[in-house]
Design a protein around this motif. Structure first.
Motif, PDB file in Angstrom:
ATOM      1  N   GLY A   1      -5.801 -15.497  -2.002  1.00  0.00           N
ATOM      2  CA  GLY A   1      -5.779 -14.424  -2.985  1.00  0.00           C
ATOM      3  C   GLY A   1      -6.342 -14.890  -4.318  1.00  0.00           C
TER       4      GLY A   1
ATOM      5  N   ALA B   1      -1.162  -9.560  -1.925  1.00  0.00           N
ATOM      6  CA  ALA B   1      -1.902  -8.785  -0.921  1.00  0.00           C
ATOM      7  C   ALA B   1      -2.157  -9.579   0.344  1.00  0.00           C
ATOM      8  CB  ALA B   1      -3.229  -8.317  -1.511  1.00  0.00           C
TER       9      ALA B   1
ATOM     10  N   LEU C   1      -6.199  -2.238  -0.476  1.00  0.00           N
ATOM     11  CA  LEU C   1      -6.831  -3.545  -0.629  1.00  0.00           C
ATOM     12  C   LEU C   1      -8.338  -3.456  -0.413  1.00  0.00           C
ATOM     13  CD1 LEU C   1      -6.562  -6.605  -1.039  1.00  0.00           C
ATOM     14  CD2 LEU C   1      -6.131  -6.819   1.424  1.00  0.00           C
TER      15      LEU C   1
ATOM     16  N   PRO D   1      -8.847  -4.265  -4.720  1.00  0.00           N
ATOM     17  CA  PRO D   1      -7.902  -5.388  -4.629  1.00  0.00           C
ATOM     18  C   PRO D   1      -7.071  -5.591  -5.894  1.00  0.00           C
ATOM     19  CG  PRO D   1     -10.075  -6.016  -3.828  1.00  0.00           C
ATOM     20  CD  PRO D   1     -10.237  -4.682  -4.461  1.00  0.00           C
TER      21      PRO D   1
END
Length: 397
Positions: free
Chosen positions: A181, A203, A216, A220
């Motif tokens: 991430g 996420a 997402l 994002p």
């Protein structure tokens, strides 16, 4: 809400965020430089009331931005696209006395958001330099740009983005985060012991619902939250837990507060917030019903700089607001196009910011002499903050 309507809202939010970063972080503002305007919309001031001896600081490369001062004010660390083999940002240090600059990132991968650690030779920044696909991605991007095709610009929340330090004395790179991430947008506390940053790891570290998976894919940054850790990377802890993008955090001059930008759930509106270092006492400071972001404290601690497109989607201007958010913000730049990412020098006498006021579609760093006394006078005369009814506090974890 029906699925089709929900997805339409998500797409509108993602499109708005894309436009914001086209205008803002990469300074890809629509159109060429327009005429300088002053005193519009009932403003009592002009840019020269606050900024004098304005000049362009960076020239080389396609674009440059996000310049942050070394604690002694002698150098500036910033990001720029200027490497022939790499179309993405790399990190540079500019000596403000000699005008010499040098690259401190390795030259491959993507980078962003650098900051000097007080009391040491370290510079923190975010990078994908460990990604084995870096050079292939660079080549693909260069080929795309050379093809003459165009795509809508969007900030790349690459999940390989991690936080590194570079030791100016030894040349050593150290990786501080290692979680799937986007980890970026970091800065140090005034004593150099803490580092606050933005992460989208939420996420990737759990099972997402079907709606979250769609989110997402569309945007994002919806999953971005503020984290804090020790300067050595230990003790990483999440501070915010609110739906929508929380990012761009910085410490107050006394180290007691964090200021950052928070987008609402739709991704269409952003405002400036502050909180304690443990995530408590989250307070909304602005309420412009627009994209207000890139907040940074003046060294006095009395007010906060930020940028907003309150006057029109393609016209970002720099404002100041009192640290408690009790008054209406005061506008300080008056040039059509993009003016944003404001950062004062450590002594508070100079302001640097990113602007496309020299013409063209890409931004460079400018600086000017800052009138602190005029800023205090203007803030004292500002009316109480008008609110839209959604202001208030939100608790941390």
């Amino acid at each position: 809400m029906e699925g089709g309507e929900l997805e339409m809202r998500r797409r509108r939010a993602a499109d708005a965020r894309t436009r914001m970063y086209r205008l803002a972080i990469a300074a890809m503002v629509v159109g060429l430089l327009g005429p300088v305007v002053t005193g519009q919309d009932g403003d009592l001031y002009t840019e020269s009331d606050f900024l004098t001896r304005t000049r362009r600081l960076t020239i080389e490369g396609k674009r440059a931005g996000e310049g942050y001062y070394r604690p002694d004010g002698a150098k500036l660390v910033f990001q720029s696209e200027r490497e022939p083999e790499n179309p993405f940002y790399q990190i540079y240090v500019l000596d403000l006395e000699t005008g010499d600059s040098r690259r401190i990132s390795p030259g491959h991968g993507k980078t962003t958001c650098a900051f000097f650690q007080p009391g040491s030779s370290l510079i923190m920044y975010a990078s994908t330099q460990h990604d084995p696909e870096s050079k292939a991605l660079q080549a693909a991007e260069i080929a795309f740009r050379e093809s003459g095709e165009e795509r809508r610009y969007a900030w790349d929340y690459d999940p390989e983005m991690e936080i590194y330090t570079f030791d100016q004395d030894t040349g050593k790179y150290t990786r501080l985060t290692d979680v799937r991430g986007y980890d970026a947008e970091g800065s140090y506390s005034p004593d150099g012991e803490w580092l606050v940053f933005t992460s989208m790891r939420d996420a990737y570290n759990r099972e997402l619902t079907s709606d979250e998976r769609k989110q997402l894919e569309l945007d994002p940054s919806y999953f971005a939250e503020i984290y804090i850790m020790r300067a050595d990377g230990l003790g990483q802890r999440r501070l915010t837990d609110v739906v929508g993008y929380d990012g761009g955090p910085f410490f107050s001059p006394d180290g007691s507060k964090i200021v950052w930008r928070r987008f609402d759930e739709t991704g269409l509106i952003a405002d400036v917030w502050t909180m304690n270092l443990d995530g408590s006492n989250q307070q909304q400071i602005t309420d412009f019903r627009s994209m207000s972001w890139a907040p940074y404290f003046h060294p006095s601690g009395e007010y906060i700089f930020f940028a907003s497109n309150k006057l029109g989607f393609t016209n970002f201007e720099v404002y100041i607001v009192d640290a408690s958010g009790a008054k209406e913000p005061v506008r300080i730049t008056y040039t059509d196009g993009f003016d944003g990412l404001p950062v004062p020098s450590p002594d508070g006498q100079v302001l640097s910011w990113t602007s496309n006021r020299a013409g063209g579609q890409a931004g460079q760093i400018f600086l000017g002499r800052w009138n602190h006394n005029k800023a205090l006078e203007a803030l004292a005369a500002a009316p109480p903050r008008r609110t839209s009814g959604n202001q208030g506090a939100a608790g941390g974890e």
